[in-house]
Design an enzyme around this catalytic site. Structure first.
Site, PDB file in Angstrom:
ATOM      1  N   ASP A 209      39.284  38.680  37.380  1.00  0.00           N
ATOM      2  CA  ASP A 209      39.071  37.759  38.345  1.00  0.00           C
ATOM      3  C   ASP A 209      38.331  38.456  39.703  1.00  0.00           C
ATOM      4  O   ASP A 209      38.300  39.457  39.921  1.00  0.00           O
ATOM      5  CB  ASP A 209      40.713  37.472  38.855  1.00  0.00           C
TER       6      ASP A 209
HETATM    7  N1  URA Z   1      44.362  38.679  33.724  1.00  0.00           N
HETATM    8  C1  URA Z   1      44.475  37.943  34.825  1.00  0.00           C
HETATM    9  O1  URA Z   1      45.322  37.498  35.334  1.00  0.00           O
HETATM   10  N2  URA Z   1      43.122  38.664  35.712  1.00  0.00           N
HETATM   11  C2  URA Z   1      42.131  39.139  35.363  1.00  0.00           C
HETATM   12  O2  URA Z   1      41.097  39.610  35.820  1.00  0.00           O
HETATM   13  C3  URA Z   1      42.361  40.005  33.887  1.00  0.00           C
HETATM   14  C4  URA Z   1      43.519  39.779  33.036  1.00  0.00           C
END
Ligand code: URA
Length: 248
Positions: A114
């Protein structure tokens, strides 16, 4: 064929010749003698076309086209996991400036983090490798260091281990949650659904405030500084591929 990589597909004998530095005739012989698999299926026709993302093995060992590069990147927060975007800064924008532009514009992402997440992200110019490592039927373990707000349910660890139902009807594969203290822990999981860790922690009563990936398969971030890259050796790539085991 000079650049099998630049086309969408290549004849299998040409692919083998290019990848292994052998003659096409030798490539044909390997196929006819039953030494070659494509995406796990025994190949019998040396002139069949294999796609750019096919995973080719000879006697159970992967053969890759020359010129493959696999990088580990320590992603900073604030960049989206995409190779281009009209509005947002992407992880490609965050790469060190001294990376060869010819390589940078070919890079693909192995999974995503993310925008606000940090840590280990693998990038490569090899579509077959991406396909292999991210295929939902192949479960590469990945570990995150987490901070959350709120109080997790008392049986959080057991629920995660059992396969946690989260929102929108999704049920996660069994994963491992290690709780370090009331607001910190580590999660190791074997799949990568959208926002999965955040959704899992939400289902357990918390809100993730920091998410940092520390490993993907056998590859660990270690002390790689934020914003830096490291090129994986072929031996490391082999261990990475070996960790992409088919689901039971
Ligand atoms: N899970 C999430 O919620 N975000 C990420 O970036 C990776 C795994």
């Amino acid at each position: 064929m000079d650049s099998a990589r630049s086309r969408d597909s290549a004849r299998l004998d040409r692919f083998l010749a290019h990848a292994m530095g052998i003659s096409r005739t030798d490539g044909q012989r390997l196929v006819r003698r039953g030494h070659v698999t494509v995406d796990g299926e025994l190949a019998s026709n040396p002139s069949a076309h294999v796609s750019k993302t096919a995973f080719v093995e000879v006697n159970g060992k992967e053969v890759a086209l020359p010129g493959r590069t696999v990088l580990v990147f320590h992603k900073p927060a604030g960049f989206i996991s995409a190779t281009r975007d009209e509005r947002e800064r992407t992880v490609i924008d965050a790469l060190p400036r001294d990376l060869a532009p010819a390589l940078t514009c070919e890079l693909l992402l192995v999974g995503r983090l993310d925008k606000d997440a940090t840590g280990l992200l693998i990038l490569t110019n090899d579509g077959a490798l991406v396909h292999r490592l991210t295929h939902p039927k192949r479960h590469v373990p990945r570990t995150y260091a987490l901070t959350w707000e709120g109080t997790l349910v008392p049986d959080a660890v057991a629920r995660v281990q059992a396969g946690l139902p989260i929102d929108e009807g999704d049920v996660c594969l069994p994963a491992e949650l290690v709780i370090d203290d009331a607001n910190h822990g580590h999660m190791t999981m074997h799949q990568g659904m959208f926002h999965q860790v955040k959704r899992m922690i939400a289902a357990l009563g918390g809100v993730v405030t920091r998410l940092h990936r520390i490993s993907f398969g056998p590859i660990v971030l270690g002390d790689l500084p934020q914003g830096a890259v490291r090129i994986l050796t072929e031996a490391e790539v082999a261990t990475l591929l070996a960790s992409a085991v088919p689901a039971a």
